[in-house]
Design a protein around this motif. Structure first.
Motif, PDB file in Angstrom:
ATOM      1  N   MET A   1      -1.119 -24.657   3.718  1.00 50.43           N
ATOM      2  CA  MET A   1      -0.711 -23.559   3.886  1.00 50.43           C
ATOM      3  C   MET A   1      -1.430 -22.493   3.981  1.00 50.43           C
ATOM      4  N   ASP A   2      -2.430 -22.800   3.198  1.00 54.80           N
ATOM      5  CA  ASP A   2      -3.338 -21.226   2.786  1.00 54.80           C
ATOM      6  C   ASP A   2      -4.897 -21.515   3.948  1.00 54.80           C
ATOM      7  N   VAL A   3      -4.849 -23.353   4.358  1.00 55.30           N
ATOM      8  CA  VAL A   3      -5.922 -23.015   4.917  1.00 55.30           C
ATOM      9  C   VAL A   3      -6.056 -22.608   6.300  1.00 55.30           C
ATOM     10  N   PHE A   4      -4.544 -23.138   6.631  1.00 61.90           N
ATOM     11  CA  PHE A   4      -3.578 -22.462   8.384  1.00 61.90           C
ATOM     12  C   PHE A   4      -3.910 -21.112   8.241  1.00 61.90           C
ATOM     13  N   ILE A   5      -3.448 -19.884   7.611  1.00 67.56           N
ATOM     14  CA  ILE A   5      -3.510 -18.755   7.246  1.00 67.56           C
ATOM     15  C   ILE A   5      -5.039 -18.335   7.072  1.00 67.56           C
ATOM     16  N   LEU A   6      -6.077 -18.174   6.757  1.00 65.86           N
ATOM     17  CA  LEU A   6      -7.870 -18.397   6.275  1.00 65.86           C
ATOM     18  C   LEU A   6      -7.773 -19.011   7.681  1.00 65.86           C
ATOM     19  N   LEU A   7      -7.896 -19.955   8.330  1.00 70.13           N
ATOM     20  CA  LEU A   7      -8.081 -20.275   9.818  1.00 70.13           C
ATOM     21  C   LEU A   7      -7.828 -19.309  11.055  1.00 70.13           C
ATOM     22  N   LEU A   8      -6.151 -19.034  10.968  1.00 66.79           N
ATOM     23  CA  LEU A   8      -5.713 -18.167  11.841  1.00 66.79           C
ATOM     24  C   LEU A   8      -6.650 -16.825  11.295  1.00 66.79           C
TER      25      LEU A   8
ATOM     26  N   GLY B   1     -11.837 -18.115  19.521  1.00 69.12           N
ATOM     27  CA  GLY B   1     -12.213 -17.684  18.338  1.00 69.12           C
ATOM     28  C   GLY B   1     -12.156 -18.843  16.994  1.00 69.12           C
ATOM     29  N   GLY B   2     -10.848 -19.403  17.334  1.00 71.34           N
ATOM     30  CA  GLY B   2     -10.357 -20.202  16.591  1.00 71.34           C
ATOM     31  C   GLY B   2     -11.365 -21.042  16.105  1.00 71.34           C
TER      32      GLY B   2
ATOM     33  N   ARG C   1     -15.441 -24.034   8.902  1.00 65.53           N
ATOM     34  CA  ARG C   1     -14.149 -24.755   7.959  1.00 65.53           C
ATOM     35  C   ARG C   1     -14.274 -25.971   7.592  1.00 65.53           C
ATOM     36  N   ILE C   2     -14.754 -27.142   8.804  1.00 68.24           N
ATOM     37  CA  ILE C   2     -14.483 -27.886   8.661  1.00 68.24           C
ATOM     38  C   ILE C   2     -16.711 -27.751   8.062  1.00 68.24           C
TER      39      ILE C   2
END
Length: 309
Positions: A1-8, A248-249, A256-257
């Motif tokens: 979830m933290d990774v998703f928030i950072l990506l968003l 942008g994502g 991120r990769i």
């Protein structure tokens, strides 16, 4: 979830320059003027912002200087394509080439200098209690919120006001609009210049908040992606918001990769947004192949009063 928030969060930050540019292009094309000068105007906006901020250290003065510089290029494009009736595609490409070359020349003296800029944050602590959304939107910077508000305002302007109806009429049938007593030339000039200012604001955000130091060609093709997103967003500001954040994502995904040390060459990761642009345009073209076109009917066609067709 933290990774998703950072990506968003990264998607919103990376998509904001695209959003400003797409909104500017939508305004210009809704008035019937093709604007391919996005990339050059973004570069001029970025380099002027860098130079002025180094001299003044004032975010407000830098903001105004960026708008004036990009608005002047928009005026040149408007004069060539509206008053002189020049080919709008050629005029836009000339603006891009001119802006690219001029920005490279002006940026030589400030290349690599880190800007000591701090863009104000809009802290909304009451949003932090909302899962995911609260963590993303509770601490965004001022210009991200400006882009979101601007998107809503432009949507209401284009679809909920009489001025928006006039804009649609100018883009669809300028001769009929002229008969109704509406200034086609005035509408086109205003929207092309204001749209160019938004494109310049894209460059402003790119160097003031996203990457605070000047690098030649730092837009890296974002202007061309923005032109494609105008079609993908169907000339609708609300759709443009989601399209800009989506691309942008994709741009942020490459970085991120790399952090996860996945063995993929960085060159391929940088290609992701551009490959996605090609795929999306192919999909949109295939999906709408049997449907009537939705772009302004007089897009790219110069208008002169009392001209015989």
């Amino acid at each position: 979830m933290d990774v998703f928030i950072l990506l968003l969060t990264a998607a919103i930050s990376s998509g904001t320059p695209l959003l400003f540019a797409v909104l500017g292009g939508i305004l210009s094309e809704k008035a019937g003027v093709i604007h391919l000068g996005t990339e050059g105007i973004m570069l001029i906006g970025a380099v002027m912002s860098c130079i002025v901020f180094i001299e003044t250290e004032s975010l407000f003065i830098t903001f105004i200087a960026c708008l004036l510089a990009s608005g002047f290029l928009g005026f040149i494009h408007a004069f060539l394509s509206i008053s002189l009736g020049a080919n709008q595609i050629v005029s836009g490409l000339a603006i891009t080439l001119f802006g690219t070359g001029l920005s490279a020349y002006l940026g030589k003296s400030v290349a690599g200098i880190a800007l000591p800029v701090s863009v104000p944050k809009v802290e909304l602590s009451w949003l932090e209690f909302i899962p995911v959304i609260g963590k993303v939107f509770s601490n965004l910077d001022l210009f991200i919120w400006m882009s979101i508000v601007l998107t809503i305002v432009l949507y209401l302007y284009m679809y909920k006001t009489s001025w928006g109806l006039h804009l649609k009429a100018v883009g669809d049938s300028p001769s009929t609009t002229d008969v109704m007593g509406i200034s086609v030339t005035g509408f086109r000039y205003f929207h092309v210049i204001f749209g160019s200012m938004l494109m310049g604001l894209s460059g402003f955000y790119l160097i003031m908040a996203y990457s605070p130091n000047w690098i030649e060609g730092m837009t890296a093709g974002r202007g061309w992606i923005a032109i494609a997103l105008i079609i993908f967003a169907r000339w609708n500001p609300i759709y443009a918001l989601f399209c800009a954040y989506f691309f942008g994502g994709l741009d942020a995904l490459g970085f991120r990769i790399q952090l996860f040390e996945i063995p993929v060459p960085s060159y391929f990761l940088k290609m992701i947004p551009y490959l996605a642009t090609i795929v999306v345009l192919m999909f949109v073209g295939w999906k709408n192949r049997n449907k009537p076109p939705i772009e302004p009917k007089s897009l790219g066609v110069p208008y002169f009063r009392e001209q015989r067709f």
